[in-house]
Motif scaffolding. Sequence first.
Motif, mmCIF file in Angstrom:
data_model
loop_
_atom_site.group_PDB
_atom_site.id
_atom_site.type_symbol
_atom_site.label_atom_id
_atom_site.label_comp_id
_atom_site.label_asym_id
_atom_site.label_seq_id
_atom_site.Cartn_x
_atom_site.Cartn_y
_atom_site.Cartn_z
ATOM 1 N N TYR A 1 0.777 -1.242 0.000
ATOM 2 C CA TYR A 1 0.000 0.000 0.000
ATOM 3 C C TYR A 1 0.810 1.296 0.000
ATOM 4 C CZ TYR A 1 -3.791 -3.214 1.107
ATOM 5 O OH TYR A 1 -4.694 -4.231 1.066
ATOM 6 N N LEU A 2 2.114 1.220 0.253
ATOM 7 C CA LEU A 2 2.897 2.457 0.338
ATOM 8 C C LEU A 2 3.861 2.638 -0.834
ATOM 9 C CD1 LEU A 2 3.860 2.451 4.145
ATOM 10 C CD2 LEU A 2 1.992 3.712 3.038
ATOM 11 N N ASN A 3 4.062 3.898 -1.188
ATOM 12 C CA ASN A 3 5.070 4.259 -2.189
ATOM 13 C C ASN A 3 5.489 5.709 -1.947
ATOM 14 O OD1 ASN A 3 3.124 5.998 -3.520
ATOM 15 N ND2 ASN A 3 2.263 4.157 -4.478
ATOM 16 N N SER A 4 6.310 6.249 -2.851
ATOM 17 C CA SER A 4 6.859 7.596 -2.647
ATOM 18 C C SER A 4 5.806 8.697 -2.742
ATOM 19 C CB SER A 4 7.972 7.861 -3.664
ATOM 20 O OG SER A 4 7.473 7.720 -4.985
ATOM 21 N N ASN A 5 4.625 8.373 -3.259
ATOM 22 C CA ASN A 5 3.556 9.372 -3.369
ATOM 23 C C ASN A 5 2.550 9.300 -2.215
ATOM 24 O OD1 ASN A 5 4.471 10.387 -5.900
ATOM 25 N ND2 ASN A 5 3.619 8.564 -6.896
ATOM 26 N N SER A 6 2.793 8.415 -1.258
ATOM 27 C CA SER A 6 1.813 8.215 -0.185
ATOM 28 C C SER A 6 2.353 8.619 1.180
ATOM 29 C CB SER A 6 1.372 6.743 -0.145
ATOM 30 O OG SER A 6 2.486 5.894 0.051
ATOM 31 N N GLU A 7 1.422 8.776 2.113
ATOM 32 C CA GLU A 7 1.762 9.091 3.492
ATOM 33 C C GLU A 7 1.344 7.939 4.401
ATOM 34 O OE1 GLU A 7 1.181 13.968 3.175
ATOM 35 O OE2 GLU A 7 -0.133 12.780 4.488
ATOM 36 N N VAL A 8 2.144 7.710 5.412
ATOM 37 C CA VAL A 8 1.826 6.705 6.428
ATOM 38 C C VAL A 8 1.753 7.435 7.772
ATOM 39 C CG1 VAL A 8 4.286 6.131 6.720
ATOM 40 C CG2 VAL A 8 2.534 4.534 7.522
ATOM 41 N N LEU A 9 0.798 7.040 8.594
ATOM 42 C CA LEU A 9 0.531 7.760 9.832
ATOM 43 C C LEU A 9 0.608 6.835 11.043
ATOM 44 C CD1 LEU A 9 -0.562 10.257 11.436
ATOM 45 C CD2 LEU A 9 -2.857 9.622 10.639
ATOM 46 N N PHE A 10 1.353 7.263 12.050
ATOM 47 C CA PHE A 10 1.357 6.576 13.342
ATOM 48 C C PHE A 10 1.755 7.570 14.421
ATOM 49 C CE2 PHE A 10 5.120 5.350 10.826
ATOM 50 C CZ PHE A 10 6.155 5.913 11.570
ATOM 51 N N GLU B 1 -7.620 11.695 18.318
ATOM 52 C CA GLU B 1 -8.050 12.973 17.731
ATOM 53 C C GLU B 1 -6.889 13.643 17.011
ATOM 54 O OE1 GLU B 1 -11.109 14.366 17.342
ATOM 55 O OE2 GLU B 1 -11.683 12.370 18.032
ATOM 56 N N SER B 2 -5.716 13.611 17.613
ATOM 57 C CA SER B 2 -4.514 14.145 16.965
ATOM 58 C C SER B 2 -4.224 13.364 15.695
ATOM 59 C CB SER B 2 -3.311 14.056 17.904
ATOM 60 O OG SER B 2 -2.110 14.389 17.222
ATOM 61 N N MET B 3 -4.406 12.051 15.769
ATOM 62 C CA MET B 3 -4.169 11.194 14.606
ATOM 63 C C MET B 3 -5.128 11.540 13.474
ATOM 64 S SD MET B 3 -3.806 7.052 14.622
ATOM 65 C CE MET B 3 -2.102 7.053 15.194
ATOM 66 N N ARG B 4 -6.394 11.713 13.810
ATOM 67 C CA ARG B 4 -7.392 12.023 12.775
ATOM 68 C C ARG B 4 -7.097 13.370 12.112
ATOM 69 N NH1 ARG B 4 -13.335 12.967 12.897
ATOM 70 N NH2 ARG B 4 -13.237 13.177 15.144
#
Length: 294
Positions: A39-48, A86-89
Amino acid sequence: SIDLKSAILKNISKRNISIKNIIIGNGSNEILELVARKYLNSNSEVLFCKHSFLVYKIISNTMKAKIIESKPIKEKGKNFMGIDLESMRSKITSKTKVIFIANPGNPIGTMISINEIENFVKKISKKIIVVIDEAYYEYSSHQGFKSAVNLLAKYSNVIVTRSFSKIYALAGIRVGYGLASTDIVSEFDKIRQPFNVNYIAQKMAVESLEDGKYLKRSLDLNDSGMQFLKLELNKLGILYLNTYTNFITIHLGSRTQKIYEILLSEGVILRPLENYGLPSYLRVTIGTKEENNM
């Protein structure tokens, strides 16, 4: 892996889960890596959340995805330093493709209720994959918390990962698994190594799932060890984070590194957390009665 999948299915005993919803990995780390590769590549963002399990960052960097970190809870209380949903959203954008949530947290140890997680999941785009990392789940379920497995029937974008490295004590054997929609599992099967988990590891994992006495004894020992260490930390006036795992993350301030080195010289190994952005903390794993008394 049919035998292992069958044993997992029996252990979970959920009507909405079948063998086709299970994927076996070389540790749950491999399942996390499959998520990143798919699901990830250089055009995407990942959040944690900040201070999360380091593997999330490592696998995201491998795929050249942009890493976005949400803020932890800073209000003093039982969820202090845990994930602030909430911060994550608020950090989600049109480029967010994957969200990693460790529950219980690692190396923090705090817990998010299933209701809070569902409330979060139902308010975000169904195109975003939400990974609930339940490596320490058995410790939290022992204290009454429910698994995110319950959400799989409603939300096809949720993936739950589990590990045999913690309560089942098979860390060096490297076995874990993921639970997801049949479509996601099918896609993962296309990109995983065909012989990713060796036969002996699978057999050991099956045996561990069938050994209920060992599981109960381990949980009971963890409970008593946790109570003992918390009592002693309270006596010493040492602050620690609330935990639903087999470890306690303690705050030692500016002397953390020195204390770590002194303990190490005495044969007591604690986990430094500088790599997690927590230089003032050490993680203490609950041991046997004799180890805890050291």
